[in-house]
Design a protein around this motif. Structure first.
Motif, PDB file in Angstrom:
ATOM      1  N   MET A  26       0.810  -1.223   0.000  1.00 34.50           N
ATOM      2  CA  MET A  26       0.000   0.000   0.000  1.00 34.50           C
ATOM      3  C   MET A  26       0.842   1.270   0.000  1.00 34.50           C
ATOM      4  O   MET A  26       0.416   2.295  -0.530  1.00 34.50           O
ATOM      5  N   HIS A  29       1.184   2.971  -3.272  1.00 38.14           N
ATOM      6  CA  HIS A  29      -0.039   3.369  -3.979  1.00 38.14           C
ATOM      7  C   HIS A  29      -0.820   4.378  -3.132  1.00 38.14           C
ATOM      8  O   HIS A  29      -1.898   4.071  -2.610  1.00 38.14           O
ATOM      9  N   PRO A  30      -0.294   5.598  -3.000  1.00 41.78           N
ATOM     10  CA  PRO A  30      -1.013   6.611  -2.220  1.00 41.78           C
ATOM     11  C   PRO A  30      -2.381   6.898  -2.836  1.00 41.78           C
ATOM     12  O   PRO A  30      -2.528   6.939  -4.059  1.00 41.78           O
ATOM     13  N   ALA A  31      -3.368   7.070  -1.980  1.00 38.58           N
ATOM     14  CA  ALA A  31      -4.737   7.308  -2.453  1.00 38.58           C
ATOM     15  C   ALA A  31      -5.464   8.170  -1.429  1.00 38.58           C
ATOM     16  O   ALA A  31      -4.947   8.456  -0.346  1.00 38.58           O
ATOM     17  N   ASP A  32      -6.687   8.578  -1.783  1.00 37.68           N
ATOM     18  CA  ASP A  32      -7.465   9.452  -0.920  1.00 37.68           C
ATOM     19  C   ASP A  32      -7.901   8.764   0.362  1.00 37.68           C
ATOM     20  O   ASP A  32      -8.133   9.418   1.377  1.00 37.68           O
ATOM     21  N   ASP A  33      -8.055   7.453   0.303  1.00 32.30           N
ATOM     22  CA  ASP A  33      -8.447   6.729   1.513  1.00 32.30           C
ATOM     23  C   ASP A  33      -7.812   5.346   1.509  1.00 32.30           C
ATOM     24  O   ASP A  33      -7.281   4.877   0.495  1.00 32.30           O
ATOM     25  N   GLU A  35      -9.118   2.396   1.703  1.00 30.37           N
ATOM     26  CA  GLU A  35      -9.774   1.387   0.857  1.00 30.37           C
ATOM     27  C   GLU A  35      -9.261   1.459  -0.575  1.00 30.37           C
ATOM     28  O   GLU A  35      -8.972   0.435  -1.202  1.00 30.37           O
ATOM     29  N   ALA A  36      -9.126   2.679  -1.089  1.00 28.42           N
ATOM     30  CA  ALA A  36      -8.617   2.838  -2.457  1.00 28.42           C
ATOM     31  C   ALA A  36      -7.173   2.387  -2.558  1.00 28.42           C
ATOM     32  O   ALA A  36      -6.767   1.752  -3.551  1.00 28.42           O
ATOM     33  N   ALA A  37      -6.376   2.687  -1.549  1.00 31.56           N
ATOM     34  CA  ALA A  37      -4.974   2.253  -1.551  1.00 31.56           C
ATOM     35  C   ALA A  37      -4.881   0.736  -1.489  1.00 31.56           C
ATOM     36  O   ALA A  37      -4.037   0.121  -2.156  1.00 31.56           O
ATOM     37  N   TRP A  38      -5.746   0.119  -0.701  1.00 30.81           N
ATOM     38  CA  TRP A  38      -5.780  -1.352  -0.592  1.00 30.81           C
ATOM     39  C   TRP A  38      -6.124  -1.982  -1.944  1.00 30.81           C
ATOM     40  O   TRP A  38      -5.466  -2.939  -2.369  1.00 30.81           O
ATOM     41  N   GLU A  39      -7.142  -1.438  -2.606  1.00 35.18           N
ATOM     42  CA  GLU A  39      -7.542  -1.973  -3.909  1.00 35.18           C
ATOM     43  C   GLU A  39      -6.410  -1.850  -4.924  1.00 35.18           C
ATOM     44  O   GLU A  39      -6.134  -2.782  -5.684  1.00 35.18           O
ATOM     45  N   ALA A  40      -5.743  -0.680  -4.945  1.00 35.59           N
ATOM     46  CA  ALA A  40      -4.648  -0.473  -5.887  1.00 35.59           C
ATOM     47  C   ALA A  40      -3.492  -1.419  -5.605  1.00 35.59           C
ATOM     48  O   ALA A  40      -2.883  -1.984  -6.524  1.00 35.59           O
TER      49      ALA A  40
END
Length: 270
Positions: A26, A29-33, A35-40
């Motif tokens: 994770m 894969h920085p993301a807004d939240d 859950e999005a980082a986990w998916e990426a």
């Protein structure tokens, strides 16, 4: 067994990708939240397993152990690189293709306008009403003097400006779009050469007296100057499309659970 895999587990061909591996991935894969980082992260690991599985199925041996910067690669990274080089071929962009792209997108190949800027800064915080009003008053008083004696700008900058540019008589050099705060840029770029802004310019740094110097208008760059970068862009775009199609084919042939990857029924276009 595949039937014994937990319902929400991420797996490829019956091999589970552990939650610990996904959590470690994770950070890439920085993301807004979360859950999005986990998916990426999960998708990235699934893609990696697809590529490694295909490389092993084809019996590929890694050809490189160092990347383009000379850093030693892991065996798995080298295996993936070798697979991609063998299976995903991208044609070299020709001069004709590059020139056609250049002619179709002329706005992408213009130099930025530049304006030589001079300023005198009266430092004040917008939150300090007394200091701010004093800075405005000082700026307006100095502007009246400059209207009577434009040649005195450099000397007044050296005497009054709170900016280090005072050592150069307030000269900031050539400034292009996006190189300074928006308030300063908006005021500067509408001035003619040698024109003093009619009002003090307020920015988060304080109050400025602004004068424009020599201006260089945006110009079309010659094709020869951008030929190489256009070809690199076209080849990179082709590689991304080919990789997406290749991965879609591999995904359509694999038992993937826990994440969704695109599938494709068409052949890979080499």
């Amino acid at each position: 067994m595949v039937d014994q895999i937990e319902k929400d587990a991420v797996c490829v061909g019956g091999e589970v990708i552990s939650a610990d591996r996904i959590a470690a991935e994770m950070q890439n894969h920085p993301a807004d939240d979360a859950e999005a980082a986990w998916e990426a992260a999960a998708r990235a690991l699934v893609v990696r397993e697809l590529l490694l599985g295909e490389a092993r199925r084809l019996g590929i041996e890694p050809e490189e152990t160092s990347d383009h910067c000379g850093r030693k690669m892991t065996e798995e990274d080298a295996l993936v690189e070798t697979l991609i080089e063998r299976e995903v071929s991208v044609p070299v962009a020709t001069e004709a293709e590059a020139r056609r792209f250049y002619e179709t997108h002329p706005d992408r190949f213009t130099s930025e306008p530049l304006v030589e800027a001079e300023h005198i800064l009266f430092s004040a915080s917008p939150d300090d009403a007394i200091a701010w009003n004093m800075a405005l008053s000082d700026a307006r008083g100095l502007m009246r003097r400059l209207r009577d004696d434009p040649d005195g700008f450099a000397e007044l900058a050296r005497t009054h400006s709170a900016c280090p540019s005072r050592e150069q008589g307030g000269n900031l050099g050539q400034i292009g779009p996006g190189q300074t705060v928006s308030e300063f840029e908006k005021a500067l770029f509408v001035l003619g050469e040698g024109e003093l802004c009619a009002e003090p310019v307020c920015t988060p740094y304080g109050v400025h007296i602004v004068r424009a110097g020599r201006k260089v208008e945006a110009q079309q760059l010659p094709f020869e100057a951008v030929d190489a970068s256009i070809r690199a862009y076209l080849e990179e775009s082709s590689l991304r499309r080919a990789m997406a199609q290749y991965l879609a084919i591999l995904a359509s042939q694999a038992d993937i659970r826990g994440v969704a990857l695109p599938a494709s029924e068409g052949p890979l276009v080499q």
